[in-house]
Write an enzyme that holds these catalytic residues in place. Structure first.
Site, PDB file in Angstrom:
ATOM      1  N   HIS A  19       6.309  -6.354   1.626  1.00 19.26           N
ATOM      2  CA  HIS A  19       6.837  -5.048   2.061  1.00 19.26           C
ATOM      3  C   HIS A  19       8.368  -5.087   2.104  1.00 19.26           C
ATOM      4  CE1 HIS A  19       2.882  -4.777   4.506  1.00 19.26           C
ATOM      5  NE2 HIS A  19       2.750  -3.946   3.489  1.00 19.26           N
ATOM      6  N   LYS A  43      -9.595   3.859  11.030  1.00 19.27           N
ATOM      7  CA  LYS A  43      -9.383   2.431  10.754  1.00 19.27           C
ATOM      8  C   LYS A  43      -8.588   1.829  11.910  1.00 19.27           C
ATOM      9  CE  LYS A  43      -6.857   0.121   7.147  1.00 19.27           C
ATOM     10  NZ  LYS A  43      -6.212   0.299   5.838  1.00 19.27           N
ATOM     11  N   ARG A  92       0.495  -4.283  -6.952  1.00 21.09           N
ATOM     12  CA  ARG A  92       0.328  -5.724  -7.189  1.00 21.09           C
ATOM     13  C   ARG A  92      -0.696  -5.994  -8.280  1.00 21.09           C
ATOM     14  NH1 ARG A  92      -0.759  -6.651  -0.933  1.00 21.09           N
ATOM     15  NH2 ARG A  92      -1.351  -4.487  -1.290  1.00 21.09           N
ATOM     16  N   SER A 130      -0.968  -8.048   4.096  1.00 23.16           N
ATOM     17  CA  SER A 130      -1.143  -8.111   5.551  1.00 23.16           C
ATOM     18  C   SER A 130      -2.477  -8.750   5.887  1.00 23.16           C
ATOM     19  CB  SER A 130      -1.101  -6.701   6.146  1.00 23.16           C
ATOM     20  OG  SER A 130       0.132  -6.094   5.890  1.00 23.16           O
TER      21      SER A 130
END
Ligand code: ADP
Length: 164
Positions: A19, A43, A92, A130
């Site tokens: 990040h 979530k 990614r 993460s």
């Protein structure tokens, strides 16, 4: 001259070096970057919203044109409210690209002024997420290579198995 600005939305649960690489690159190109922690009511995050924001602020301390905000609800509503139009997302993998492409099209239907800019992850950070940090922290693994050095202690504390 008008100010250029963008929003970098995400969960940041917690913020990682991946990040931060994107945030630094954005801060070098835009006059103002807003990093927005998105709250997803469905979530439950590992870290409370306030802690995610505190860690981000600490990591962005040396970047004067970066600020940290949060939002609960639709991203398109956030952009309407703030007047921002450009959002950044990192890519990614091919799977991430597909998902982002779909989200960008849907968002544009909801709010035509909105533009999504996809940024390629730098190779050395592409394996960082993460969720890997959370997994390592929960099992006592070494996640130091994945997070800003000044946050190592805070993240270890926040993710101690007994705190979750
Ligand atoms: P979300 O749950 O919205 O995907 P994340 O906090 O996981 O939120 O990620 C926020 C954004 O940062 C996403 O666009 C994601 O692709 C990007 N990102 C996450 N990790 C990396 C990394 N290692 N390199 C580049 N971009 C990343």
């Amino acid at each position: 001259m008008t100010m250029s600005s963008c929003v970098f939305p995400g969960s940041f649960d917690p913020v990682t070096l991946g990040h931060m690489d994107l945030i630094r690159r954005a801060a070098a190109q835009f006059d103002r970057v807003t990093v927005t922690v998105m709250v997803n009511v469905h979530k439950k995050g590992a870290l409370p919203l306030e802690e995610r924001m505190r860690l981000l602020r600490k990591a962005c301390e040396s970047l004067p044109n970066v600020r940290v905000d949060c939002w609960e609800g639709l991203l398109t509503e956030y952009l309407r409210k703030t007047g921002e139009t450009v959002i950044l997302r990192g890519v990614r993998t091919c799977a991430e690209f597909e998902a982002e492409k779909e989200a960008a099209s849907a968002n544009r239907l909801l709010y035509p002024k909105m533009d999504t800019w996809l940024i390629l992850a730098r190779e050395e950070y592409a394996c960082i997420s993460s969720s890997v940090v959370r997994e390592l922290a929960a099992f006592g693994g070494d996640f130091r290579k994945f997070v800003p050095p000044e946050l190592t202690e805070d993240i270890a504390q926040a993710l101690l198995p007994c705190n979750s």
